[in-house]
Design an enzyme around this catalytic site. Structure first.
Site, short mmCIF file in Angstrom:
data_model
loop_
_atom_site.label_atom_id
_atom_site.label_comp_id
_atom_site.label_asym_id
_atom_site.label_seq_id
_atom_site.Cartn_x
_atom_site.Cartn_y
_atom_site.Cartn_z
N HIS A 2 36.14 37.53 22.84
CA HIS A 2 35.25 38.06 21.80
C HIS A 2 34.24 39.08 22.29
O HIS A 2 33.46 39.62 21.50
CB HIS A 2 34.49 36.92 21.10
CG HIS A 2 33.47 36.25 21.97
ND1 HIS A 2 33.82 35.33 22.93
CD2 HIS A 2 32.13 36.36 22.03
CE1 HIS A 2 32.73 34.91 23.54
NE2 HIS A 2 31.69 35.51 23.02
N1 UDP Z 1 33.92 27.05 21.66
C1 UDP Z 1 34.25 26.28 20.57
N2 UDP Z 1 35.28 26.69 19.77
C2 UDP Z 1 36.01 27.81 20.01
C3 UDP Z 1 35.67 28.60 21.14
C4 UDP Z 1 34.61 28.20 21.93
O1 UDP Z 1 33.64 25.23 20.33
O2 UDP Z 1 36.93 28.11 19.24
C5 UDP Z 1 32.77 26.64 22.50
C6 UDP Z 1 33.03 26.48 23.98
O3 UDP Z 1 33.50 25.19 24.29
C7 UDP Z 1 31.65 26.72 24.56
C8 UDP Z 1 31.03 27.73 23.60
O4 UDP Z 1 31.80 27.66 22.41
O5 UDP Z 1 30.89 25.53 24.53
C9 UDP Z 1 31.06 29.12 24.16
O6 UDP Z 1 30.68 30.00 23.18
P1 UDP Z 1 31.11 31.53 23.17
O7 UDP Z 1 32.34 31.72 23.96
O8 UDP Z 1 31.10 31.94 21.73
O9 UDP Z 1 29.85 32.26 23.82
P2 UDP Z 1 29.48 32.67 25.30
O10 UDP Z 1 29.45 31.42 26.12
O11 UDP Z 1 30.50 33.67 25.77
O12 UDP Z 1 28.13 33.28 25.17
#
Ligand code: UDP
Length: 397
Positions: free
Chosen positions: A203
């Protein structure tokens, strides 16, 4: 003392859940949970409150989507009013989203103390919007709670004084340890007809906003799916671009299974039973470290280098050849064990709340005690994860 805890977007919810719980355990009633509404629908917000049993937010600012500046400005305006009305002693922000920076700025300008949870992470890539949020939030926060010593060291190098830095561990991993058993009891998505698969999340604007880049990535992923089926819970931003660029249809005949974004428990259940993960997420790099799942990160850098030094994560950028090679290497590698960095032991939120509730000066004593308890806790947490994975007959890695 009155505390105001802020959550805005998906990766914030798993970080605030254990902090709210720790405040409850310590019987601190003067806590308000503020949802900025940066993510607002069922799939990206409400389901997480249900899965993680987070109390309903006391306030919702309902800022919605917009450009970075629009969103940051809307959160600042609305949050300033909240601070003026409730006059908290501390505002606690987590992670690196626009709401993190916006609320830290608004509070600090009103003279309110700010604590940043997950401080000091640095990708050193200033084209990444989150890196700007991290740098600016840390620069103005009074207390900087870090997840590992590398993050603490980043802050020291930026001239942050020692008494503002507090290495407490990882609240996202508190949530993982608390929920792994439940997550493994969840059925796999019904669309999934296979038991051996890779999980994909994607994403970051740097990967999904450019048509040529996303097209090249998907050509590689479709090719990889011939070796291992890929389950892809698609982020709304990515879904929009896949449709816009005409890429979604090309997945139709492949073994990439596109599904909606998953709620926390099914996502962790899916990930913990996968053979490998392909991602550009920040949090997923950490969760796979603790779960012992090989993680192939499609970015040129990471703000979470500890996941690479632990040996579970590898950075491959977005070049198709490197992604293919990493997948083959992971599929042919011997089983791995889960890795538990220092203080990723399920107690980070409790340490944070104890520091916030302690008298000034109690911080050093508290930190000392944690250092003594560190090894014991680390070993215990590692055994918990291993035990749960074995109990659910997830093949040892
Ligand atoms: N996650 C979730 N469902 C999904 C994809 C990710 O619950 O379909 C969770 C994942 O386990 C983690 C968090 O979302 O705890 C990560 O969020 P994201 O990847 O949106 O943000 P980033 O960490 O890159 O800022």
């Amino acid at each position: 003392m009155k505390h105001l805890l802020v959550a805005g977007a998906r990766p914030n919810f798993m970080k605030v859940a254990p902090i709210m719980e720790a405040f409850r355990v310590r019987e601190q009633k003067q806590v308000l949970l503020v949802h900025t509404g940066q993510h607002y629908d069922e799939e990206m917000s409400d389901n997480f409150f249900a899965d993680l049993q987070i109390p309903k937010p006391n306030l919702n600012l309902e800022v919605g989507s917009g450009s970075h500046s629009q969103q940051t400005a809307r959160v600042m305006t609305a949050f300033e009013a909240v601070c003026n009305e409730h006059r908290p002693d501390w505002v606690i922000v987590v992670g690196d989203v626009n709401s993190t920076l916006a609320c830290a700025l608004a509070a600090k300008k009103l003279g309110i103390h700010v604590a940043h949870v997950e401080a000091g992470l640095r990708s050193r890539d200033r084209s990444m919007p989150e890196e700007i949020n991290r740098l600016c939030t840390d620069a103005i926060s009074d207390l900087l709670f870090t997840t590992d010593e590398m993050a603490s060291e980043n802050l020291r190098r930026e001239g942050v004084s020692e008494e503002r830095i507090c290495f407490v561990g990882n609240t996202m991993i508190d949530t993982l340890l608390r929920n792994i058993d439940k997550a493994l009891s969840m059925p796999l998505p019904t669309e999934l007809e296979v038991r051996e698969y890779a999980v994909l999340t994607l994403h970051r604007p740097s990967n999904v906003d450019s048509k040529p880049k996303l097209t090249a990535l998907f050509e590689a992923l479709i090719d990889i799916s011939r070796s291992i089926p890929i389950v892809f819970p698609v982020h709304p931003r990515t879904r929009h671009n896949l449709q816009q660029f005409g890429i979604e249809d090309t997945c139709g005949d492949s073994r990439i299974k596109l599904i909606g974004p998953l709620s926390y428990l099914p996502f962790i259940g899916l990930t913990a039973r996968s053979l490998l993960v392909l991602t550009d997420s920040g949090g997923v790099q950490e969760e796979t470290t603790v779960l012992g799942i090989p993680c192939i990160t499609m970015r040129p850098n990471t703000e979470r280098p500890i996941t690479c030094t632990m040996g579970t994560n590898i950075l491959v950028g977005s070049e198709p050849e490197r992604i293919r090679a990493a997948v083959l290497a992971a599929l042919n590698a011997p089983p791995r064990k889960n890795k538990m960095p220092d203080k990723w032991d399920g107690n980070a939120a409790m340490r944070i709340v104890d520091v916030l509730l302690s008298e000034p000066g109690a911080l050093n004593e508290h930190t000392q005690k944690n250092i003594l308890a560190k090894k014991r806790n680390g070993d215990a947490a590692s055994q918990i994860v291993e035990g749960v994975l074995n109990e659910h007959s997830v093949s040892s890695r």
